[in-house]
Design a protein around this motif. Structure first.
Motif, PDB file in Angstrom:
ATOM      1  N   GLY A 529       0.868  -1.160   0.000  1.00  0.00           N
ATOM      2  CA  GLY A 529       0.000   0.000   0.000  1.00  0.00           C
ATOM      3  C   GLY A 529       0.909   1.215   0.000  1.00  0.00           C
ATOM      4  O   GLY A 529       1.931   1.228  -0.697  1.00  0.00           O
ATOM      5  N   PRO A 530       0.605   2.237   0.791  1.00  0.00           N
ATOM      6  CA  PRO A 530       1.506   3.387   0.873  1.00  0.00           C
ATOM      7  C   PRO A 530       2.877   2.987   1.416  1.00  0.00           C
ATOM      8  O   PRO A 530       3.023   1.960   2.082  1.00  0.00           O
ATOM      9  N   THR A 531       3.861   3.803   1.116  1.00  0.00           N
ATOM     10  CA  THR A 531       5.156   3.657   1.775  1.00  0.00           C
ATOM     11  C   THR A 531       5.042   4.333   3.120  1.00  0.00           C
ATOM     12  O   THR A 531       4.729   5.528   3.200  1.00  0.00           O
ATOM     13  N   GLU A 532       5.288   3.575   4.177  1.00  0.00           N
ATOM     14  CA  GLU A 532       5.086   4.065   5.542  1.00  0.00           C
ATOM     15  C   GLU A 532       6.427   4.447   6.152  1.00  0.00           C
ATOM     16  O   GLU A 532       7.395   3.680   6.063  1.00  0.00           O
ATOM     17  N   ILE A 533       6.505   5.636   6.750  1.00  0.00           N
ATOM     18  CA  ILE A 533       7.701   6.061   7.454  1.00  0.00           C
ATOM     19  C   ILE A 533       7.302   6.500   8.852  1.00  0.00           C
ATOM     20  O   ILE A 533       6.190   6.982   9.084  1.00  0.00           O
ATOM     21  N   THR A 541      12.123  13.283   7.063  1.00  0.00           N
ATOM     22  CA  THR A 541      12.840  14.147   6.127  1.00  0.00           C
ATOM     23  C   THR A 541      13.001  13.500   4.754  1.00  0.00           C
ATOM     24  O   THR A 541      13.432  14.156   3.806  1.00  0.00           O
ATOM     25  N   TRP A 542      12.669  12.215   4.635  1.00  0.00           N
ATOM     26  CA  TRP A 542      12.812  11.509   3.356  1.00  0.00           C
ATOM     27  C   TRP A 542      11.533  11.572   2.522  1.00  0.00           C
ATOM     28  O   TRP A 542      11.497  11.074   1.394  1.00  0.00           O
ATOM     29  N   LYS A 543      10.498  12.124   3.050  1.00  0.00           N
ATOM     30  CA  LYS A 543       9.182  12.082   2.405  1.00  0.00           C
ATOM     31  C   LYS A 543       9.204  12.684   0.993  1.00  0.00           C
ATOM     32  O   LYS A 543       8.721  12.076   0.030  1.00  0.00           O
ATOM     33  N   ALA A 544       9.763  13.873   0.860  1.00  0.00           N
ATOM     34  CA  ALA A 544       9.748  14.549  -0.441  1.00  0.00           C
ATOM     35  C   ALA A 544      10.529  13.755  -1.491  1.00  0.00           C
ATOM     36  O   ALA A 544      10.084  13.629  -2.645  1.00  0.00           O
ATOM     37  N   ALA A 545      11.679  13.209  -1.116  1.00  0.00           N
ATOM     38  CA  ALA A 545      12.488  12.455  -2.073  1.00  0.00           C
ATOM     39  C   ALA A 545      11.770  11.186  -2.511  1.00  0.00           C
ATOM     40  O   ALA A 545      11.852  10.785  -3.686  1.00  0.00           O
ATOM     41  N   LEU A 546      11.051  10.551  -1.593  1.00  0.00           N
ATOM     42  CA  LEU A 546      10.288   9.355  -1.952  1.00  0.00           C
ATOM     43  C   LEU A 546       9.108   9.709  -2.853  1.00  0.00           C
ATOM     44  O   LEU A 546       8.812   8.995  -3.825  1.00  0.00           O
ATOM     45  N   GLU A 547       8.442  10.805  -2.554  1.00  0.00           N
ATOM     46  CA  GLU A 547       7.323  11.236  -3.392  1.00  0.00           C
ATOM     47  C   GLU A 547       7.803  11.582  -4.793  1.00  0.00           C
ATOM     48  O   GLU A 547       7.073  11.366  -5.784  1.00  0.00           O
ATOM     49  N   ALA A 548       9.023  12.060  -4.899  1.00  0.00           N
ATOM     50  CA  ALA A 548       9.574  12.366  -6.222  1.00  0.00           C
ATOM     51  C   ALA A 548       9.768  11.101  -7.062  1.00  0.00           C
ATOM     52  O   ALA A 548       9.813  11.161  -8.294  1.00  0.00           O
ATOM     53  N   VAL A 553       3.276   8.424   0.323  1.00  0.00           N
ATOM     54  CA  VAL A 553       3.946   8.307   1.615  1.00  0.00           C
ATOM     55  C   VAL A 553       2.975   8.660   2.739  1.00  0.00           C
ATOM     56  O   VAL A 553       2.286   9.679   2.683  1.00  0.00           O
ATOM     57  N   THR A 554       2.934   7.809   3.757  1.00  0.00           N
ATOM     58  CA  THR A 554       2.201   8.126   4.976  1.00  0.00           C
ATOM     59  C   THR A 554       3.174   8.140   6.141  1.00  0.00           C
ATOM     60  O   THR A 554       4.081   7.298   6.213  1.00  0.00           O
ATOM     61  N   VAL A 555       3.002   9.094   7.017  1.00  0.00           N
ATOM     62  CA  VAL A 555       3.835   9.224   8.210  1.00  0.00           C
ATOM     63  C   VAL A 555       3.000   8.752   9.390  1.00  0.00           C
ATOM     64  O   VAL A 555       1.966   9.344   9.711  1.00  0.00           O
ATOM     65  N   ILE A 556       3.411   7.665  10.026  1.00  0.00           N
ATOM     66  CA  ILE A 556       2.605   7.040  11.072  1.00  0.00           C
ATOM     67  C   ILE A 556       3.479   6.583  12.232  1.00  0.00           C
ATOM     68  O   ILE A 556       4.705   6.501  12.124  1.00  0.00           O
ATOM     69  N   GLU A 557       2.830   6.282  13.343  1.00  0.00           N
ATOM     70  CA  GLU A 557       3.524   5.635  14.457  1.00  0.00           C
ATOM     71  C   GLU A 557       3.858   4.203  14.055  1.00  0.00           C
ATOM     72  O   GLU A 557       3.021   3.497  13.474  1.00  0.00           O
ATOM     73  N   MET A 558       5.057   3.777  14.331  1.00  0.00           N
ATOM     74  CA  MET A 558       5.482   2.416  13.987  1.00  0.00           C
ATOM     75  C   MET A 558       6.191   1.824  15.208  1.00  0.00           C
ATOM     76  O   MET A 558       7.405   1.895  15.351  1.00  0.00           O
ATOM     77  N   ASN A 559       5.390   1.248  16.082  1.00  0.00           N
ATOM     78  CA  ASN A 559       5.836   0.863  17.420  1.00  0.00           C
ATOM     79  C   ASN A 559       6.399  -0.554  17.435  1.00  0.00           C
ATOM     80  O   ASN A 559       5.757  -1.493  17.899  1.00  0.00           O
TER      81      ASN A 559
END
Length: 587
Positions: A529-533, A541-548, A553-559
């Motif tokens: 699905g989305p790339t999760e960071i 800080t990698w979000k923009a480069a991955l979107e390019a 990209v989704t930014v989530i808690e990854m416990n």
């Protein structure tokens, strides 16, 4: 030294184990050996643990210390893992316990054996179990809370089976630490207190409410002493009579009553379901990665296969030269998409589904899958491949939850044997049912797909009587080029377990990081699905480069809760995920 509660138990505690009692019976101790959280981060600052002879890495200091002391008393890796698991049942009850299930990898110096203690569906279970009156899948927590979601527990039978084969200390000896802690009490950790405060359903169970909460409905505070005499009595019975007393007799009757008499969502488990439960020995899933050999659990776990598939894609790249950042995340995410696409179609209980394990890890097939990855652009969503040696007539809808009801234990003993065990009750606090016997029950049946049919074909992971639901647990053992033990690791985290383990493997094997640094790296990946960071980390800080590169990209808690031990020429080095309160300690 605290006096033993009853004279008969003195004979179960040898001189070595008597040294346990000052630690395990001190209610004031709590997390005294645990580092404090870093200011402003909520994370615990840790350094890699080191030891000369043996080591335990576990999600709570009290549990790790119990395992360490069992090792110091001459116990095996299995003996220590049993002690750790039973103490975790007390100090980390939201994550695992004898009311749940587990997968265990055991390295016996020269060979690997894997045991499946996964929960099973009751004999009365039907494929439509999680459909509502309108024929549509139930809402998740409508299914989870109550007896409907409870599978037949396998953890205790697994522990006993492993102990009979590889234990060195007596069965009562390895259970004794948890009995002492249940009777004398332990202090509630900040993490347990925080999870109780967030929990919405547990107070509806009267036994759990009386145990975990104050009369005003607020959780018992961090630092308060919690005692569990009911669990102590249960463990005494188990120590004296073996696991049979859990699967028949009063404890079994208590489990069945708790499931079938639930006020709003009863289940259909029977005494015969418990009595007939069996642990299965499975064939390990192993494959090469550079000069190493990585081994994991086979079906019904998808973890071992998926980890191997992702690592095989990464092996086509020079990961050592690819420092942590958007490029590395791109490759790991794309490899994850391919693995999760195959997982969704092919993985299930091998007693019910013809899982093409050989084809899914076939080197030629994996090479063809790696060729699909575009280094400059995300594929978006992958489709399942066509591995050799396969025959399937199923559809497989993904069920990719994130849970807090899992833990991982890594142990290496002084003889060079090792345990990698991932253990679970599925969601945090499981089915939100606490038995009179003092433990929570799992909600593992919600790991089945709720819809039994997709596109007019049966779903491979649908509910069926006696079936084991698909899992993402990925206990892992790594061997070096000479076939010697190099590392043991694993993590909780639902289907995110797979990218958590991959991240740690790349950190240790390619980037040559110490285990603590590797497990504390930011989490990231894709489950097709989305790339999760991970939120709140460098990964943002990698979000923009991955979107390019075309990633959503989704930014989530990854416990995560990764526990790693690495074997080196100078001894053992361990890491315990700073996102949780665990430690890696040894002798």
């Amino acid at each position: 030294m605290t006096k033993l509660a009853s004279a008969p138990w003195r004979r179960f505690l040898g001189a070595g184990l008597l040294a346990l009692t000052p630690f395990l019976t001190s209610a004031a101790l709590a997390q005294s050996d645990a580092p404090a959280p870093e200011a402003g981060t909520g994370r615990i600052a840790k350094q890699a643990g080191t030891a000369a002879h043996d080591m335990v890495a576990a999600a709570n200091p009290l549990a790790a210390q119990a395992g360490r002391e069992i090792l110091g008393a001459g116990g095996s890796a299995v003996d220590a893992a049993i002690a750790v698991q039973l103490v975790l049942n007390l100090v980390e009850p939201q994550s695992s316990g004898i009311g749940g299930g587990a997968f265990l990898l055991y390295w016996d110096k020269t060979k690997l054996i894997t045991l499946d203690g996964r929960e099973t569906a009751p004999a009365a279970a039907k494929p439509e179990r999680f459909l509502g009156p309108d024929g549509k899948p139930m809402k998740f927590y409508d299914a989870v809370v109550g007896g409907r979601s409870v599978g037949v527990p396998g953890t205790l039978r697994l522990l006993e089976a492993a102990h009979k084969r590889w234990g060195k200390l007596s069965w009562p000896q390895v259970i004794a630490p948890a009995i002492r802690l249940a009777e004398d009490g332990f202090t509630i950790s900040p993490r347990l207190n925080g999870l109780l405060g967030q929990e919405k359903f547990l107070q509806n169970d009267p036994i759990a409410r009386g145990y975990f909460y104050q009369t005003d409905g607020t959780p018992k505070p961090a630092g308060a002493v919690l005692r569990n005499p009911a669990f102590a009595r249960t463990l005494r019975d188990i120590a004296e009579k073996g696991a049979d007393v859990f699967y028949s007799g009063d404890i079994a009757a208590d489990i069945v009553a708790s499931v079938t008499r639930h006020a709003t969502n009863p289940g259909d488990m029977t005494l015969e379901d418990l009595k007939s439960y069996k642990v299965e020995e499975r064939e390990p899933v192993c494959g090469s990665y550079r000069t190493y050999r990585i081994c994991g659990m086979g079906p019904p776990s998808s973890g071992g296969i998926a980890v191997q598939q992702i690592m095989s894609v990464l092996e086509t790249q020079d990961m050592a030269a690819m420092t942590l950042g958007p490029e590395a995340v791109h490759w790991m995410a794309e490899a994850g998409r391919l693995a999760f696409a195959d997982r969704a179609l092919y993985l299930g209980d091998p007693a019910f589904v013809n899982v093409p394990v050989r084809g899914l890890v076939d080197p030629g097939y994996l090479k063809s899958r790696a060729a699909i990855v575009n280094p400059d652009a995300s594929m978006g969503r992958a489709t399942a491949g066509d591995p050799p040696f396969q025959k399937t007539e199923f559809r497989f809808a993904p069920s990719d939850g994130i849970e807090f009801g899992t833990s991982h234990i890594s142990v290496v003993d002084r003889d060079g044997n090792a345990v990698s065990m991932t253990t679970t009750i599925e969601d945090g606090f499981g089915a939100r049912i606490m038995t009179r016997s003092g433990f929570l029950l799992n909600n593992e049946l919600t790991d089945f797909n709720f819809a039994p049919v997709e596109e007019d074909k049966p779903v491979a992971n649908r509910v069926e009587p006696g079936k084991r639901p698909r899992s993402s647990m990925a206990p892992t053992v790594v061997l070096d080029g000479g076939g010697k033990l190099y590392a043991v690791l694993g993590s909780p985290g639902g289907s995110q377990i797979i990218p958590y383990v991959v991240k740690s493997l790349v950190g240790i094997l390619d980037w040559k990081l110490d285990p603590q640094t590797a497990v504390d790296l930011p989490n990231f990946g894709s489950r097709n699905g989305p790339t999760e960071i991970e939120a709140g980390t460098e990964a943002e800080t990698w979000k923009a480069a991955l979107e390019a590169k075309g990633h959503e990209v989704t930014v989530i808690e990854m416990n995560s809760g990764i526990q790693v031990i690495v074997v080196g020429p100078g001894g053992l080095t361990g890491g315990a995920d700073s996102r949780r309160e665990g430690v890696a300690i040894g002798n």
